[in-house]
Motif scaffolding. Structure first.
Motif, PDB file in Angstrom:
ATOM      1  N   ALA A  89       0.831  -1.210   0.000  1.00 50.60           N
ATOM      2  CA  ALA A  89       0.000   0.000   0.000  1.00 50.60           C
ATOM      3  C   ALA A  89       0.863   1.257   0.000  1.00 50.60           C
ATOM      4  CB  ALA A  89      -0.934  -0.002   1.210  1.00 50.60           C
ATOM      5  N   VAL A  90       1.883   1.286   0.840  1.00 53.57           N
ATOM      6  CA  VAL A  90       2.761   2.462   0.898  1.00 53.57           C
ATOM      7  C   VAL A  90       3.482   2.643  -0.436  1.00 53.57           C
ATOM      8  CG1 VAL A  90       4.790   3.463   2.006  1.00 53.57           C
ATOM      9  CG2 VAL A  90       3.072   2.305   3.395  1.00 53.57           C
ATOM     10  N   GLY A  91       4.050   1.556  -0.970  1.00 48.61           N
ATOM     11  CA  GLY A  91       4.786   1.658  -2.221  1.00 48.61           C
ATOM     12  C   GLY A  91       3.900   2.015  -3.395  1.00 48.61           C
ATOM     13  N   THR A  92       2.720   1.402  -3.476  1.00 51.09           N
ATOM     14  CA  THR A  92       1.806   1.674  -4.584  1.00 51.09           C
ATOM     15  C   THR A  92       1.283   3.103  -4.523  1.00 51.09           C
ATOM     16  OG1 THR A  92       1.140  -0.653  -4.688  1.00 51.09           O
ATOM     17  CG2 THR A  92      -0.338   0.951  -5.697  1.00 51.09           C
ATOM     18  N   GLY A  93       0.882   3.551  -3.327  1.00 48.09           N
ATOM     19  CA  GLY A  93       0.413   4.920  -3.183  1.00 48.09           C
ATOM     20  C   GLY A  93       1.487   5.931  -3.549  1.00 48.09           C
ATOM     21  N   ALA A  94       2.725   5.664  -3.105  1.00 48.95           N
ATOM     22  CA  ALA A  94       3.829   6.563  -3.430  1.00 48.95           C
ATOM     23  C   ALA A  94       4.074   6.608  -4.933  1.00 48.95           C
ATOM     24  CB  ALA A  94       5.094   6.120  -2.697  1.00 48.95           C
ATOM     25  N   ALA A  95       4.046   5.440  -5.581  1.00 46.93           N
ATOM     26  CA  ALA A  95       4.267   5.380  -7.023  1.00 46.93           C
ATOM     27  C   ALA A  95       3.184   6.130  -7.787  1.00 46.93           C
ATOM     28  CB  ALA A  95       4.326   3.916  -7.484  1.00 46.93           C
ATOM     29  N   PRO A 298       5.983  21.004  -9.427  1.00 43.40           N
ATOM     30  CA  PRO A 298       5.276  19.716  -9.308  1.00 43.40           C
ATOM     31  C   PRO A 298       5.263  19.111  -7.911  1.00 43.40           C
ATOM     32  CG  PRO A 298       7.432  19.433 -10.348  1.00 43.40           C
ATOM     33  CD  PRO A 298       7.227  20.915 -10.208  1.00 43.40           C
ATOM     34  N   HIS A 299       6.168  19.541  -6.982  1.00 41.20           N
ATOM     35  CA  HIS A 299       6.196  19.014  -5.605  1.00 41.20           C
ATOM     36  C   HIS A 299       6.245  17.482  -5.602  1.00 41.20           C
ATOM     37  CE1 HIS A 299       5.412  23.043  -4.087  1.00 41.20           C
ATOM     38  NE2 HIS A 299       4.399  23.134  -4.923  1.00 41.20           N
ATOM     39  N   LEU A 300       7.247  16.934  -6.232  1.00 41.12           N
ATOM     40  CA  LEU A 300       7.315  15.484  -6.434  1.00 41.12           C
ATOM     41  C   LEU A 300       7.376  14.712  -5.115  1.00 41.12           C
ATOM     42  CD1 LEU A 300       9.772  15.248  -9.478  1.00 41.12           C
ATOM     43  CD2 LEU A 300       7.274  15.429  -9.469  1.00 41.12           C
ATOM     44  N   LEU A 301       8.200  15.163  -4.175  1.00 45.99           N
ATOM     45  CA  LEU A 301       8.345  14.437  -2.914  1.00 45.99           C
ATOM     46  C   LEU A 301       7.048  14.447  -2.124  1.00 45.99           C
ATOM     47  CD1 LEU A 301       9.963  12.943  -0.779  1.00 45.99           C
ATOM     48  CD2 LEU A 301      10.780  15.164   0.078  1.00 45.99           C
ATOM     49  N   LEU A 302       6.430  15.605  -1.999  1.00 39.63           N
ATOM     50  CA  LEU A 302       5.199  15.684  -1.207  1.00 39.63           C
ATOM     51  C   LEU A 302       4.065  14.914  -1.877  1.00 39.63           C
ATOM     52  CD1 LEU A 302       3.766  16.690   1.241  1.00 39.63           C
ATOM     53  CD2 LEU A 302       3.338  18.874   0.095  1.00 39.63           C
ATOM     54  N   ALA A 303       3.996  14.935  -3.218  1.00 40.30           N
ATOM     55  CA  ALA A 303       2.982  14.152  -3.922  1.00 40.30           C
ATOM     56  C   ALA A 303       3.194  12.661  -3.679  1.00 40.30           C
ATOM     57  CB  ALA A 303       3.029  14.447  -5.423  1.00 40.30           C
ATOM     58  N   THR A 304       4.455  12.245  -3.606  1.00 40.35           N
ATOM     59  CA  THR A 304       4.772  10.843  -3.322  1.00 40.35           C
ATOM     60  C   THR A 304       4.298  10.456  -1.927  1.00 40.35           C
ATOM     61  OG1 THR A 304       6.722  10.991  -4.759  1.00 40.35           O
ATOM     62  CG2 THR A 304       6.642   9.153  -3.205  1.00 40.35           C
ATOM     63  N   LEU A 305       4.615  11.290  -0.943  1.00 35.57           N
ATOM     64  CA  LEU A 305       4.189  11.017   0.430  1.00 35.57           C
ATOM     65  C   LEU A 305       2.670  11.064   0.566  1.00 35.57           C
ATOM     66  CD1 LEU A 305       6.840  13.175   2.343  1.00 35.57           C
ATOM     67  CD2 LEU A 305       6.769  10.680   2.183  1.00 35.57           C
ATOM     68  N   MET A 306       2.036  12.021  -0.120  1.00 32.49           N
ATOM     69  CA  MET A 306       0.591  12.153  -0.033  1.00 32.49           C
ATOM     70  C   MET A 306      -0.106  10.938  -0.647  1.00 32.49           C
ATOM     71  SD  MET A 306      -1.752  14.065   1.218  1.00 32.49           S
ATOM     72  CE  MET A 306      -0.738  15.515   1.567  1.00 32.49           C
ATOM     73  N   GLY A 307       0.428  10.433  -1.759  1.00 35.37           N
ATOM     74  CA  GLY A 307      -0.138   9.231  -2.363  1.00 35.37           C
ATOM     75  C   GLY A 307      -0.075   8.042  -1.420  1.00 35.37           C
ATOM     76  N   ALA A 308       1.067   7.888  -0.737  1.00 33.34           N
ATOM     77  CA  ALA A 308       1.203   6.796   0.233  1.00 33.34           C
ATOM     78  C   ALA A 308       0.189   6.945   1.365  1.00 33.34           C
ATOM     79  CB  ALA A 308       2.624   6.770   0.787  1.00 33.34           C
ATOM     80  N   LEU A 309       0.039   8.168   1.887  1.00 31.33           N
ATOM     81  CA  LEU A 309      -0.902   8.401   2.990  1.00 31.33           C
ATOM     82  C   LEU A 309      -2.335   8.092   2.563  1.00 31.33           C
ATOM     83  CD1 LEU A 309      -1.677   9.452   5.790  1.00 31.33           C
ATOM     84  CD2 LEU A 309      -1.640  11.782   4.845  1.00 31.33           C
ATOM     85  N   LEU A 310      -2.748   8.575   1.399  1.00 30.91           N
ATOM     86  CA  LEU A 310      -4.124   8.360   0.951  1.00 30.91           C
ATOM     87  C   LEU A 310      -4.440   6.879   0.781  1.00 30.91           C
ATOM     88  CD1 LEU A 310      -4.581  11.207  -1.703  1.00 30.91           C
ATOM     89  CD2 LEU A 310      -5.531  11.105   0.606  1.00 30.91           C
ATOM     90  N   LEU A 311      -3.509   6.129   0.191  1.00 34.48           N
ATOM     91  CA  LEU A 311      -3.799   4.715  -0.046  1.00 34.48           C
ATOM     92  C   LEU A 311      -3.772   3.907   1.248  1.00 34.48           C
ATOM     93  CD1 LEU A 311      -4.592   2.690  -2.131  1.00 34.48           C
ATOM     94  CD2 LEU A 311      -2.189   2.278  -2.649  1.00 34.48           C
ATOM     95  N   VAL A 312      -2.860   4.227   2.164  1.00 31.55           N
ATOM     96  CA  VAL A 312      -2.843   3.532   3.459  1.00 31.55           C
ATOM     97  C   VAL A 312      -4.132   3.811   4.224  1.00 31.55           C
ATOM     98  CG1 VAL A 312      -1.698   3.391   5.704  1.00 31.55           C
ATOM     99  CG2 VAL A 312      -0.333   3.433   3.616  1.00 31.55           C
ATOM    100  N   LEU A 313      -4.608   5.056   4.209  1.00 27.98           N
ATOM    101  CA  LEU A 313      -5.863   5.384   4.883  1.00 27.98           C
ATOM    102  C   LEU A 313      -7.047   4.665   4.236  1.00 27.98           C
ATOM    103  CD1 LEU A 313      -5.472   9.223   5.525  1.00 27.98           C
ATOM    104  CD2 LEU A 313      -5.446   7.395   7.238  1.00 27.98           C
ATOM    105  N   ALA A 314      -7.070   4.626   2.893  1.00 30.15           N
ATOM    106  CA  ALA A 314      -8.154   3.931   2.198  1.00 30.15           C
ATOM    107  C   ALA A 314      -8.144   2.444   2.529  1.00 30.15           C
ATOM    108  CB  ALA A 314      -8.025   4.142   0.687  1.00 30.15           C
ATOM    109  N   ASP A 315      -6.953   1.856   2.592  1.00 32.31           N
ATOM    110  CA  ASP A 315      -6.862   0.426   2.915  1.00 32.31           C
ATOM    111  C   ASP A 315      -7.220   0.163   4.368  1.00 32.31           C
ATOM    112  OD1 ASP A 315      -6.262  -2.268   2.086  1.00 32.31           O
ATOM    113  OD2 ASP A 315      -4.456  -2.124   3.327  1.00 32.31           O
ATOM    114  N   LEU A 316      -6.902   1.099   5.248  1.00 27.48           N
ATOM    115  CA  LEU A 316      -7.300   0.962   6.654  1.00 27.48           C
ATOM    116  C   LEU A 316      -8.819   0.929   6.763  1.00 27.48           C
ATOM    117  CD1 LEU A 316      -6.518   0.905   9.663  1.00 27.48           C
ATOM    118  CD2 LEU A 316      -6.480   3.408   9.605  1.00 27.48           C
ATOM    119  N   CYS A 317      -9.489   1.791   6.007  1.00 23.91           N
ATOM    120  CA  CYS A 317     -10.956   1.771   5.976  1.00 23.91           C
ATOM    121  C   CYS A 317     -11.471   0.453   5.414  1.00 23.91           C
ATOM    122  CB  CYS A 317     -11.479   2.934   5.136  1.00 23.91           C
ATOM    123  SG  CYS A 317     -11.187   4.564   5.825  1.00 23.91           S
ATOM    124  N   ALA A 318     -10.826  -0.039   4.366  1.00 24.73           N
ATOM    125  CA  ALA A 318     -11.260  -1.294   3.742  1.00 24.73           C
ATOM    126  C   ALA A 318     -11.168  -2.469   4.710  1.00 24.73           C
ATOM    127  CB  ALA A 318     -10.418  -1.569   2.498  1.00 24.73           C
TER     128      ALA A 318
END
Length: 354
Positions: A89-95, A298-318
């Motif tokens: 989840a962390v890796g996929t969200g970051a990617a 483009p804020h590449l680093l923050l977008a990477t971290l934000m993607g990881a956070l969103l997907l981990v939170l979504a998976d936590l809900c799942a």
């Protein structure tokens, strides 16, 4: 007046990250603070993922379990159930977050993402063909990856100029996505319904039953692509000023755009290969990152971290919401993305852009 407001809004205090005696990288303090907060929230969500629920590892034992002291049920949960799933989840969200940031920087379009150019639809068609017409012969993730690559090859040929023209890229991608969706629907319709049911979770995007092999795949893609993205980050920042200015400053806008699109596609294809086509993370993560920092680029680093956070939170809900327990995580990201897309459309309409 508009230009002056924009300049005031995008200006931010800058510091410097010093690497040795010769390298000083300019950074915005606000961006650093937000990146740190995002990282802390991701860690907190990861702890909740491992500790909540009937099979959760108790908080007092979690640190010992993660450092190699897990025994019995805790070891099974960490090594087989939740550990690999969380890592994927962390890796996929970051990617996906990094992929979306690269693509939106090239197209200069807040609604741009790799999904728009048919990558997700191509992956779904490949997964459908393999799972339903060739069951047991080829792994479904490999079929999805093949479908994504073929879709991108078709887009590349259809534009007549490769990945250099963002407008043609989006138009060709919409056409390829429609064709791929038609292939998926035909395959599902042509086979028995019970066989088609095994494909449903994958087409929605799922992190269930992930293994350390899946985690290794997505993190290898990240480790290979992220340094390349970092190397072109400055040129992407300059390219957002326009091709003429970027060319005058030596940013080589055509080469930069092509490189960014290729890197974006590789990241998305890697994510699709391990989790299926998870929607909207690539769209929303870069936009949230850009709005939080209130700056250009483009804020590449923050977008990477934000993607990881969103997907981990979504998976936590799942995993933990009792009413919708065990739904594919892609359904939650669709809800998040749909809500954000509605907000974005209303905002653009009020500004008179739409």
């Amino acid at each position: 007046m508009t230009e002056s407001r924009t300049m005031v809004r995008t200006a931010a205090p800058r510091g410097h990250l010093t690497l040795g005696r010769t390298v000083a990288v300019p950074v915005r303090r606000r961006s650093v603070v937000i990146a740190l907060v995002t990282a802390v929230l991701t860690v907190a969500a990861a702890v909740a993922t491992l500790s909540l629920g009937r099979l959760g590892i108790p908080l007092p034992d979690l640190a010992d379990a993660v450092t190699g002291g897990a025994r019995g049920t805790d070891a099974f949960v960490l090594e087989r159930l939740r550990g690999p799933r969380l890592t994927v989840a962390v890796g996929t969200g970051a990617a996906l977050g990094l992929s979306g940031a690269l693509f939106q920087s090239v197209t200069r379009n807040p609604l741009g993402s790799p999904d728009v150019i048919g990558l997700g639809a191509g992956a779904g068609a490949g997964a459908a063909v393999v799972a339903l017409l060739l069951p047991g012969t080829v792994p479904v993730p490999l079929g999805a990856l093949t479908g994504a690559v073929l879709a991108m090859a078709l887009v590349y040929v259809s534009t007549g100029s490769g990945f250099r023209n963002p407008g043609r890229l989006v138009v060709a991608g919409i056409g390829v996505a429609a064709i791929a969706t038609a292939v998926t629907q035909y395959v599902v319709y042509a086979v028995e319904r019970d066989k088609a049911a095994v494909l449903t979770a994958y087409l929605n995007g799922s992190l269930a039953a992930r293994s350390w092999g899946h985690a290794g795949t997505i993190w290898l893609v990240l480790l290979l692509v992220a340094p390349c993205a970092a190397l072109i980050a400055r040129r992407l920042d300059i390219a957002e000023m326009g091709d003429e200015i970027a060319g005058g400053l030596g940013a080589e806008p055509r080469t930069t755009k092509t490189t960014a699109v290729v890197l974006s596609i590789v990241l998305s294809a890697g994510a699709v290969s391990v989790s299926g086509p998870i929607a909207f993370i690539a769209l929303t993560a870069p936009q949230i990152a850009r709005r939080l920092t209130r700056g250009s680029g483009p804020h590449l680093l923050l977008a990477t971290l934000m993607g990881a956070l969103l997907l981990v939170l979504a998976d936590l809900c799942a995993q933990q919401l009792p009413l919708f327990e065990n739904l594919p995580v892609g359904i939650y990201t669709l809800a998040i993305g749909g809500a954000y897309l509605g907000y974005l459309l209303i905002r653009e309409w009020r500004r008179g852009v739409l």
